[in-house]
Write a protein that holds these residues in place. Structure first.
Motif, PDB file in Angstrom:
ATOM      1  N   TYR A  27       0.819  -1.215   0.000  1.00 22.25           N
ATOM      2  CA  TYR A  27       0.000   0.000   0.000  1.00 22.25           C
ATOM      3  C   TYR A  27       0.852   1.264   0.000  1.00 22.25           C
ATOM      4  CZ  TYR A  27      -4.506  -2.319   0.854  1.00 22.25           C
ATOM      5  OH  TYR A  27      -5.650  -3.059   0.741  1.00 22.25           O
ATOM      6  N   GLN A  67      -1.430  -0.110   8.257  1.00 21.93           N
ATOM      7  CA  GLN A  67      -2.506  -0.839   8.931  1.00 21.93           C
ATOM      8  C   GLN A  67      -1.944  -1.879   9.893  1.00 21.93           C
ATOM      9  OE1 GLN A  67      -4.547  -3.145   5.801  1.00 21.93           O
ATOM     10  NE2 GLN A  67      -2.967  -2.479   4.394  1.00 21.93           N
ATOM     11  N   TYR A  68      -0.623  -2.059   9.886  1.00 24.10           N
ATOM     12  CA  TYR A  68      -0.011  -3.124  10.695  1.00 24.10           C
ATOM     13  C   TYR A  68       0.956  -2.594  11.759  1.00 24.10           C
ATOM     14  CZ  TYR A  68      -1.781  -5.958   6.858  1.00 24.10           C
ATOM     15  OH  TYR A  68      -2.588  -6.557   5.918  1.00 24.10           O
ATOM     16  N   HIS A  72      -0.957  -3.600  16.398  1.00 24.04           N
ATOM     17  CA  HIS A  72      -1.197  -4.784  15.574  1.00 24.04           C
ATOM     18  C   HIS A  72      -0.089  -5.799  15.830  1.00 24.04           C
ATOM     19  CE1 HIS A  72      -1.828  -7.337  12.067  1.00 24.04           C
ATOM     20  NE2 HIS A  72      -3.013  -6.764  11.927  1.00 24.04           N
ATOM     21  N   GLU A  73      -0.455  -7.092  15.791  1.00 24.41           N
ATOM     22  CA  GLU A  73       0.554  -8.099  16.128  1.00 24.41           C
ATOM     23  C   GLU A  73       1.713  -8.142  15.136  1.00 24.41           C
ATOM     24  OE1 GLU A  73      -2.775 -11.116  15.477  1.00 24.41           O
ATOM     25  OE2 GLU A  73      -0.998 -12.363  15.301  1.00 24.41           O
ATOM     26  N   PHE A  74       1.538  -7.648  13.927  1.00 25.59           N
ATOM     27  CA  PHE A  74       2.674  -7.593  12.989  1.00 25.59           C
ATOM     28  C   PHE A  74       3.707  -6.542  13.419  1.00 25.59           C
ATOM     29  CE2 PHE A  74       0.083  -9.202   9.065  1.00 25.59           C
ATOM     30  CZ  PHE A  74       0.036 -10.465   9.636  1.00 25.59           C
TER      31      PHE A  74
ATOM     32  N   HIS B  51      -8.365  -1.108   5.736  1.00 26.51           N
ATOM     33  CA  HIS B  51      -7.707  -2.117   4.897  1.00 26.51           C
ATOM     34  C   HIS B  51      -7.955  -1.909   3.406  1.00 26.51           C
ATOM     35  CE1 HIS B  51      -6.223  -4.441   8.199  1.00 26.51           C
ATOM     36  NE2 HIS B  51      -7.420  -4.566   8.726  1.00 26.51           N
ATOM     37  N   PRO B 252      -3.349 -13.984  11.131  1.00 23.72           N
ATOM     38  CA  PRO B 252      -3.985 -13.777  12.427  1.00 23.72           C
ATOM     39  C   PRO B 252      -5.497 -14.005  12.332  1.00 23.72           C
ATOM     40  CG  PRO B 252      -2.691 -11.840  11.779  1.00 23.72           C
ATOM     41  CD  PRO B 252      -2.688 -12.773  10.619  1.00 23.72           C
ATOM     42  N   PHE B 254      -7.840 -12.172  13.434  1.00 19.63           N
ATOM     43  CA  PHE B 254      -8.477 -10.914  13.027  1.00 19.63           C
ATOM     44  C   PHE B 254      -7.454  -9.986  12.391  1.00 19.63           C
ATOM     45  CE2 PHE B 254     -11.120 -12.310  16.619  1.00 19.63           C
ATOM     46  CZ  PHE B 254     -12.381 -12.222  16.046  1.00 19.63           C
ATOM     47  N   ASP B 255      -7.942  -9.138  11.482  1.00 11.79           N
ATOM     48  CA  ASP B 255      -7.193  -7.960  11.034  1.00 11.79           C
ATOM     49  C   ASP B 255      -5.934  -8.259  10.226  1.00 11.79           C
ATOM     50  OD1 ASP B 255      -7.767  -5.191  11.153  1.00 11.79           O
ATOM     51  OD2 ASP B 255      -5.935  -4.876  12.299  1.00 11.79           O
ATOM     52  N   GLY B 256      -5.879  -9.418   9.576  1.00 16.84           N
ATOM     53  CA  GLY B 256      -4.728  -9.705   8.722  1.00 16.84           C
ATOM     54  C   GLY B 256      -4.698  -8.838   7.468  1.00 16.84           C
ATOM     55  N   GLY B 257      -5.876  -8.357   7.061  1.00 13.53           N
ATOM     56  CA  GLY B 257      -5.941  -7.417   5.939  1.00 13.53           C
ATOM     57  C   GLY B 257      -5.381  -7.975   4.644  1.00 13.53           C
TER      58      GLY B 257
END
Lengths: 368, 466
Positions: A27, A67-68, A72-74, B51, B252, B254-257
């Protein structure tokens, strides 16, 4: 032992992890050169990551757009990861190797260099002439305190050393990143460096504080960069005057070297001061926080070079000239000495990364 | 702007994504006091908007980042084609008509656009890409809303709505540990669907729902949707249906997008837990092929599938976020995937034997196909015979649900008794089912959100003055 046998540094491991995530997302492709360069690869060798790290201008746009990013876990934070790797890379390429640790505690290193250098000039003036010469009035004639040839020999030697050290460091870098370039790439990279194309977050500006992008960092960097170039031009013109025409300093206020020096000096006061203020306000999460001293030290040195220069110019006809000259020359010498071992190198590494990018943008294929 | 619980806001917006912000900004520009109630914490604000990466819009070809033009009639054809006519024609036409205003409107709100991303050039004509993606766009909209004096709360979920005969008076929110009443003259519901509400999904999908991955945040629970339906607002859209794609099973919950997508399927074969193929991997071209596999995998045992390719293909699709499982033989690969080795070897051998010679070209419907298999592969069929072999596990990734509330051309909610609400409007995913009865068209969720968000903002602003 080839570098590939060594365990990867934490910074390389993290940069690889992030680039793998980013390459599946993409992105941020429109924000700068890093992401398109990333997209030309599927896997990331150490040299690739060092290249991407030095291509990053740390505008921060990709963090606020991500977004990560945390929580966020990333936990993606490209500006900080690449800043850390970039600072590691400066040490990795440093020549001689023994001076690589200067990058680890750069603020201290620069401060000690500057203090020692100023002290050496004061001691030198006193020892080689006599204590009285330091406080006497010389009507602006610096060479009464330090002979011209002594200045040239000292600064020339340090300058040659700095050039040599930088050249060897850059060579190691260019090899590591598989550098490639050509005339067209150099022209394009020069334009991108001169305009700071990639400090703009793709048009939104640089994220200095909060998530509100602005052009301020680019503006103050321009003051700094062009101020530095003008000061360099002032010294070069003065050298030509001296050797080419036999016109010796001190020069009049309206002479070309002094006018260039004044303009450049103003840039070096305004630019570093602005960048320093912005750095204080900047969210530390975007930076290699433990090594921000390197940035501060370089800004302080540029600012002091200019400030002591102006003080010297203003008071050159008074009894303060001797001490001010020691101060100014001490700071300038320390700046030259530390060029290969401080933030100055970022410009050179980034410029070469831009050259490589300009070239591979034309020749390489995107992976998709 | 600080929140005040003692005042009556002209417009109360539930939700904090594209549609909510478009409504809030529009109403604020009309001089109304507006409060935005986002249920998620600040980082997760915006629901699925965070996302997204583009919006579809009709345009005359002069937009600097788009190849064009995209005629409204062509857009309408595309919409009719994907939905098979399951759309409210008046609302569909309205969406497309007003989609032409979106780029200038977004630009004015501070949203920046960029040329299409690598690998998505096919969308360059129809879709405007946000610089930095959906979160970059959302940040710009929030900055604009705040500059206009809109009160934007995050971590402020709506827990109850006070609605009398289809007329809204207040919302109860949980905010900073306490319940608060937010009173308003009008209400805009822009709080999305229920794709992250596993209990709700389980009602229709049973235990299989536990194996679904949710591509957006865990906050897309559909609470506001449920309250509105309970208050007699007329539903729209199939309550059992959702948009669902095949994504990396290691993503994940949730929210892996977007990053968890996998484009490998058409390059090899897809097998289930029994190591059997279950659908024609070469049926269609992108993007439809991307959208069918979620549902197909959802119907398999344990809701998992394995995309298997060989070294000929491993570099032909977008890089994956997680590395492929790799092995030098099919048997070894089966072992690593905990599949029956003999069964997988037979599936691959049968497939390889059925592959007919052809000229491979993954950018068109080529002539590489199988013959004689119960489940054929009609295009891009190449033998899987060049080690190393690679596999990606896939699970259904739920993007959005179709159930929503019925609205009219004013974005005004329609009630079960056939009347329209006196002061309640809806925009975005919570009413997208009016326009998009089934399937999906890239970027149209954002189109519907922005168009109806703006309409809801205009109408609510007008309503609040009366």
């Amino acid at each position: 032992m080839p570098a590939t046998d060594l365990p990867r540094s934490a910074a390389l491991v993290e940069a690889d992890r992030l680039m793998t995530i980013c390459n599946a997302c993409r992105y941020c492709e429109g924000l700068c050169a890093v992401f398109p360069a990333m997209e030309m690869r599927r896997t990331f060798a150490d040299g690739d990551l060092n290249y991407l790290a030095n291509l990053c201008h740390q505008c921060g746009a990709c963090y606020s757009d991500c977004q990560y990013s945390r929580p966020h876990e990333f936990n993606v934070n490209v500006p900080a990861a690449l800043a850390t790797l970039r600072n590691d890379s400066y040490a990795q390429y440093a020549w001689p190797r023994a001076l690589a640790p200067a990058f680890a505690r750069n603020g201290l290193f620069i401060a000690l260099t500057a203090a020692a250098s100023v002290a050496a000039f004061i001691v030198g003036f006193v020892a080689w002439r006599d204590p009285a010469v330091l406080f006497a009035r010389h009507a602006g004639d610096f060479y009464k305190v330090m002979p011209h040839n002594a200045m040239v020999i000292l600064f020339g030697a340090v300058f040659v050393f700095a050039i040599a050290a930088l050249t060897l460091s850059l060579r190691a870098y260019w090899r590591d990143i598989n550098g490639e370039g050509d005339g067209r790439a150099v022209v394009e990279a020069t334009g991108d460096a001169a305009r700071l194309t990639y400090l703009g977050g793709g048009g939104g500006g640089c994220t200095s504080e909060n998530e509100r992008p602005s052009a301020q960092r680019r503006v103050f960097h321009h003051f700094t960069f062009y101020g530095f170039l003008l000061c360099f031009a002032a010294t070069s013109v003065a050298t030509i005057y001296h050797y080419g025409f036999g016109w010796h300093a001190p020069y009049a206020l309206t002479s070309l070297p002094v006018l260039l020096g004044i303009a450049g000096g103003l840039g070096l006061l305004i630019g570093p001061a602005g960048l320093f203020v912005l750095a204080q306000r900047r969210d530390a999460i975007l930076t290699d926080a433990p090594r921000r001293g390197m940035d501060t030290a370089f800004l302080a040195m540029l600012f002091l070079v200019s400030l002591t220069g102006f003080a010297l110019m203003a008071l050159r006809d008074t009894g303060a000239m001797g001490l001010l000259l020691a101060l100014h020359l001490g700071v300038v010498l320390a700046l030259f000495l530390s060029l290969p071992y401080g933030k100055f190198v970022h410009g050179l590494y980034r410029y070469l990364a831009l050259v490589k990018y300009a070239r591979e943008k034309r020749t390489a294929a995107f992976v998709d | 702007m600080p929140v005040r619980f003692d005042k009556i806001y002209d417009v109360v917006v539930a939700g904090g994504g594209n549609a909510a912000l478009c409504a809030a900004i529009t109403a604020a520009r009309a001089g109304r006091s507006v409060i935005v109630l986002e249920g998620a914490p600040a980082f997760y604000r915006g629901g699925n908007t965070r996302h997204t990466r583009n919006l579809r819009c009709a345009h005359d070809g002069t937009a600097p980042t788009m190849t064009g033009p995209y005629d409204p009639a062509e857009f309408l054809d595309d919409l009719y084609r994907v939905t098979g006519g399951e759309t409210d024609k008046a609302l569909a036409q309205l969406t497309i008509e007003r989609s032409q205003e979106l780029i200038p409107w977004m630009n004015k709100a501070g949203v920046l656009f960029q040329p299409p991303l690598g690998g998505t050039l096919s969308l360059g004509k129809t879709n405007a890409f946000f610089l930095g993606g959906g979160r970059g766009m959302l940040n710009a909209l929030y900055r604009q809303a705040e500059a206009l004096g809109v009160v934007c709360l995050s971590d402020a979920p709506v827990t109850a709505l006070a609605i009398e005969n289809g007329f809204f008076t207040s919302a109860t929110i949980q905010y900073e540990g306490l319940p608060h009443q937010v009173r308003g003259r009008t209400f805009v519901a822009a709080a999305g669907g229920f794709e992250a509400n596993i209990d709700w999904l389980r009602q229709h999908w049973g235990a299989a729902a536990d194996n679904f991955l949710i591509r957006g945040t865990p906050y897309n629970r559909g609470d506001v949707l449920k309250m509105l339906l309970a208050h007699g607002v007329k539903p729209v859209g199939d309550p059992t249906q959702m948009h669902c794609v095949g994504i990396d099973a290691r993503a994940p919950k949730f929210d892996g997008g977007i990053a968890t997508r996998l484009d490998s399927v058409v390059f090899g074969i897809m097998v289930n837990r029994a190591a059997q193929r279950f659908y024609d991997e070469g049926e269609e071209t992108w993007p439809k092929r991307y959208a069918i596999w979620g549902r197909l995998i959802a119907q398999q045992s344990e809701q998992i599938g394995y995309s298997i390719v060989d070294s000929k293909s491993i570099h032909m699709f977008m890089p994956s976020i997680f590395p492929a499982v790799q092995a030098s033989t099919i048997g070894e690969l089966a072992g690593k995937l905990q599949l029956d080795a003999a069964a997988l070897e037979k599936t691959v051998a049968d497939f390889n034997a059925a592959v007919r010679p052809g000229t491979f070209d993954h950018t068109v419907l080529d002539d590489c196909r199988t013959e004689g298999l119960a489940i054929p592969k009609s295009h891009w069929a190449r033998k899987i015979d060049a080690p190393p072999y690679y596999a990606y596990p896939l699970r259904p990734g739920i993007t959005f649900t179709y159930l929503g509330v019925r609205v009219n051309e004013e974005s005004r909610m329609v009630l079960n008794n056939g009347k329209t609400s006196g002061n309640m409007f809806a925009a975005g995913e919570i009413m997208a089912g009016n326009v998009l009865g089934k399937a999906y068209l890239a970027g149209i969720g954002m189109t519907i959100g922005a168009v109806f968000g703006r309409i809801a903002g205009e109408r609510a602003a007008k309503n609040a003055r009366n």
